[in-house]
Design a protein around this motif. Structure first.
Motif, mmCIF file in Angstrom:
data_model
loop_
_atom_site.group_PDB
_atom_site.id
_atom_site.type_symbol
_atom_site.label_atom_id
_atom_site.label_comp_id
_atom_site.label_asym_id
_atom_site.label_seq_id
_atom_site.Cartn_x
_atom_site.Cartn_y
_atom_site.Cartn_z
ATOM 1 N N THR A 1 -15.835 17.447 27.620
ATOM 2 C CA THR A 1 -17.094 16.945 27.071
ATOM 3 C C THR A 1 -18.129 16.813 28.183
ATOM 4 N N ALA A 2 -17.693 16.303 29.331
ATOM 5 C CA ALA A 2 -18.602 16.187 30.481
ATOM 6 C C ALA A 2 -19.056 17.569 30.943
ATOM 7 N N ALA A 3 -18.125 18.524 30.988
ATOM 8 C CA ALA A 3 -18.473 19.879 31.432
ATOM 9 C C ALA A 3 -19.511 20.511 30.511
ATOM 10 N N ARG A 4 -19.329 20.331 29.211
ATOM 11 C CA ARG A 4 -20.295 20.904 28.265
ATOM 12 C C ARG A 4 -21.656 20.213 28.385
ATOM 13 N N THR A 5 -21.655 18.926 28.687
ATOM 14 C CA THR A 5 -22.914 18.203 28.873
ATOM 15 C C THR A 5 -23.689 18.787 30.043
ATOM 16 N N TYR A 6 -22.992 19.057 31.143
ATOM 17 C CA TYR A 6 -23.655 19.650 32.310
ATOM 18 C C TYR A 6 -24.147 21.056 31.997
ATOM 19 N N ALA A 7 -23.354 21.812 31.239
ATOM 20 C CA ALA A 7 -23.759 23.184 30.906
ATOM 21 C C ALA A 7 -25.049 23.197 30.103
ATOM 22 N N ARG A 8 -25.254 22.181 29.275
ATOM 23 C CA ARG A 8 -26.490 22.114 28.479
ATOM 24 C C ARG A 8 -27.715 21.861 29.340
ATOM 25 N N ARG A 9 -27.521 21.328 30.546
ATOM 26 C CA ARG A 9 -28.653 21.016 31.419
ATOM 27 C C ARG A 9 -29.186 22.245 32.152
ATOM 28 N N GLY A 10 -28.411 23.289 32.165
ATOM 29 C CA GLY A 10 -28.851 24.492 32.877
ATOM 30 C C GLY A 10 -28.900 25.665 31.929
ATOM 31 N N PRO A 11 -29.432 26.771 32.374
ATOM 32 C CA PRO A 11 -29.457 27.966 31.520
ATOM 33 C C PRO A 11 -28.085 28.633 31.513
ATOM 34 N N ALA A 12 -27.157 28.124 30.705
ATOM 35 C CA ALA A 12 -25.783 28.622 30.695
ATOM 36 C C ALA A 12 -25.709 29.976 30.002
ATOM 37 N N SER A 13 -25.037 30.905 30.629
ATOM 38 C CA SER A 13 -24.856 32.241 30.044
ATOM 39 C C SER A 13 -23.803 32.184 28.947
ATOM 40 N N ALA A 14 -23.778 33.231 28.122
ATOM 41 C CA ALA A 14 -22.758 33.320 27.074
ATOM 42 C C ALA A 14 -21.367 33.360 27.698
ATOM 43 N N LEU A 15 -21.234 34.021 28.852
ATOM 44 C CA LEU A 15 -19.932 34.115 29.502
ATOM 45 C C LEU A 15 -19.438 32.742 29.943
ATOM 46 N N LEU A 16 -20.332 31.928 30.510
ATOM 47 C CA LEU A 16 -19.940 30.588 30.937
ATOM 48 C C LEU A 16 -19.556 29.728 29.743
ATOM 49 N N LEU A 17 -20.335 29.798 28.670
ATOM 50 C CA LEU A 17 -20.026 29.007 27.474
ATOM 51 C C LEU A 17 -18.691 29.435 26.868
ATOM 52 N N ALA A 18 -18.424 30.736 26.862
ATOM 53 C CA ALA A 18 -17.143 31.222 26.341
ATOM 54 C C ALA A 18 -15.992 30.764 27.226
ATOM 55 N N TRP A 19 -16.215 30.733 28.538
ATOM 56 C CA TRP A 19 -15.160 30.260 29.446
ATOM 57 C C TRP A 19 -14.837 28.795 29.186
ATOM 58 N N LEU A 20 -15.847 27.979 28.920
ATOM 59 C CA LEU A 20 -15.585 26.574 28.599
ATOM 60 C C LEU A 20 -14.707 26.473 27.351
ATOM 61 N N ASP A 21 -14.976 27.304 26.350
ATOM 62 C CA ASP A 21 -14.110 27.338 25.166
ATOM 63 C C ASP A 21 -12.684 27.730 25.555
ATOM 64 N N ALA A 22 -12.571 28.716 26.444
ATOM 65 C CA ALA A 22 -11.246 29.190 26.846
ATOM 66 C C ALA A 22 -10.472 28.113 27.601
ATOM 67 N N VAL A 23 -11.158 27.377 28.465
ATOM 68 C CA VAL A 23 -10.499 26.298 29.197
ATOM 69 C C VAL A 23 -10.004 25.223 28.234
ATOM 70 N N GLU B 1 -29.756 35.448 26.792
ATOM 71 C CA GLU B 1 -30.575 36.081 27.825
ATOM 72 C C GLU B 1 -30.272 35.573 29.230
ATOM 73 N N HIS B 2 -29.374 34.615 29.362
ATOM 74 C CA HIS B 2 -29.139 34.001 30.666
ATOM 75 C C HIS B 2 -28.067 34.750 31.455
ATOM 76 N N ALA B 3 -28.319 34.944 32.740
ATOM 77 C CA ALA B 3 -27.358 35.610 33.624
ATOM 78 C C ALA B 3 -26.258 34.629 34.015
ATOM 79 N N SER B 4 -25.081 35.163 34.242
ATOM 80 C CA SER B 4 -23.956 34.329 34.667
ATOM 81 C C SER B 4 -24.042 34.060 36.164
ATOM 82 N N PRO B 5 -23.599 32.893 36.610
ATOM 83 C CA PRO B 5 -23.557 32.632 38.058
ATOM 84 C C PRO B 5 -22.584 33.587 38.739
ATOM 85 N N GLU B 6 -22.880 33.926 39.993
ATOM 86 C CA GLU B 6 -22.049 34.878 40.722
ATOM 87 C C GLU B 6 -20.618 34.385 40.875
ATOM 88 N N TRP B 7 -20.438 33.065 40.975
ATOM 89 C CA TRP B 7 -19.090 32.544 41.232
ATOM 90 C C TRP B 7 -18.167 32.651 40.020
#
Length: 407
Positions: free
Chosen positions: A226-248, A278-284
């Motif tokens: 829940t905390a991780a998703r809250t932080y993701a909402r504060r930035g321009p989260a890419s679809a890949l990052l959001l999908a990874w949160l679901d996977a975790v 439209e958001h790019a994924s972070p390099e890491w």
């Protein structure tokens, strides 16, 4: 007549702090670019007190060092010196603050370059070899951070957060030391806060969810997600990052025995990737892809007892994996072995397990070895069969045993 050079001190400090244009500094301060132009002229006006405080904080130097001549009686000391003087006056020990900026903007570029190299080396270098190098790099980052200001400081902090994240990944997934990983990821979160990087914060927090999930503490894992998703909402989260949160979260639910919820989360992740944004994924974020999501799915299908579906999914993953994804290949082979063991085919199970061991001899991965050992436990009813004895010969051979203990 030579043209006045202007306020070269402010310009030099601006560039050293990583603000490569007057507009960049103006944006950071919330003022107009014309104001910065006036400050860099040959007769710069002294900034208003509130702006001056922000300016000295961003550039790490006091107003006089930045080329301003204050009016008589105006307090323009460096913020850190003011704090030191105040604490000394009341007899308190001063908490170390940000030092004068001495690192140029290139320090951030150089530090980031090593961080990127470690990110790539994780997939090929033995964990026991890479881990001390990552820790040494983190120590360097901690030393550089107080000596940098502005954008340079932010970039070093962001790279430091990634370095701590990587070290924690090695500790948790490769060295099997969750308590140490917990402490390391806390440092990563602190560095992400210094960089004001909410997406890195989301990445770190999601990793911390693995720790309670591995022990079956579902409530703690859900809270961290829940905390991780809250932080993701504060930035321009890419679809890949959001999908990874679901996977975790799906992995956590699977570990806690809630496979139906996990499959729902994976289905949502697939929809997110299909829709995109439209958001790019972070390099890491180099440990996740649609193929990796399918690997999560295959494991969850296995745990749910959906063996035909798991077999189909995992075989598709095995075919789609990039040749460089050696660590993930051992996990998939282990899961395929588990599918066949559960289906009552010890010959096929041992075949996949032996392939996993072949891969582990080339690229060690504790998660992959765990999968093989789980398969061997599942094969206890068949332990007198020839294929299982051959697996034991490899699993407990000299090279494999020494390699496992050494890493």
């Amino acid at each position: 007549m030579a043209r006045p050079a202007g306020n070269t001190r402010l310009k030099a400090a601006r560039l050293a702090a990583g603000y490569h244009s007057q507009q960049a500094l103006a944006d950071a301060l919330g003022v107009g670019v014309r104001q910065v132009r006036r400050w860099e002229s040959d007769q710069p006006p002294v900034p208003h007190p509130e702006v001056a405080q922000n300016l000295t904080r961003l550039l790490g130097q006091d107003l006089e060092a930045l080329g301003f001549t204050p009016a008589a009686g105006t307090a323009v000391g460096h913020p850190r010196r003011t704090v030191l003087a105040a604490t000394a006056a009341v007899g308190l020990a001063a908490v170390p603050g940000q030092a004068l900026a001495v690192q140029p903007a290139t320090a951030a570029e150089d530090y980031e370059a090593v961080t990127r190299s470690h990110r790539r080396l994780y997939w090929s270098v033995a964990p026991a070899t890479l881990h001390p190098a990552a820790l040494a790099h983190a120590t360097l980052g901690c030393a550089l951070l107080p000596e940098a200001a502005g954008e340079t400081r932010r970039r070093i902090a962001a790279a430091l957060a990634e370095t701590w994240l990587l070290a924690g990944r090695v500790e948790f997934f490769d060295l099997r030391d969750p308590e140490r990983a917990r402490q390391t990821w806390l440092r990563a979160l602190q560095a992400a806060g210094e960089a004001d990087d909410p997406l890195m914060g989301a990445g770190v927090l999601a990793h911390t969810a693995f720790i309670p999930a591995w022990t079956g503490d579902r409530d703690a894992a859900v809270e961290r997600m829940t905390a991780a998703r809250t932080y993701a909402r504060r930035g321009p989260a890419s679809a890949l990052l959001l999908a990874w949160l679901d996977a975790v979260e799906a992995e956590s639910e699977t570990r806690c025995g809630h496979t139906r919820t996990a499959l729902h989360l994976i289905g949502h992740a697939e929809d997110v990737l299909t829709a995109g944004n439209e958001h790019a994924s972070p390099e890491w974020l180099d440990w996740f892809s649609p193929v990796r999501l399918a690997a999560f799915k295959g494991n969850t299908q296995l745990k749910a007892g959906h063996l035909p579906q798991a077999r189909t999914t995992l075989l598709g993953v095995l075919d789609a994996l990039d040749p460089t994804e050696d660590k993930q290949r051992t996990v998939v082979l282990g899961d395929l072995a588990a599918v066949e063991a559960a289906a009552g085919d010890p010959d096929a199970a041992c075949g996949y397990a032996l392939r996993a061991l072949d891969q582990l001899e080339r690229t060690w991965y504790a998660m992959g070895m765990d999968r093989v050992r789980e398969v061997r436990r599942a094969l206890v009813p068949h332990q007198h069969e020839r294929c299982v004895r051959e697996l034991d010969d490899r699993l407990y051979g000299w090279a494999t045993t020494v390699s496992a203990l050494a890493r």
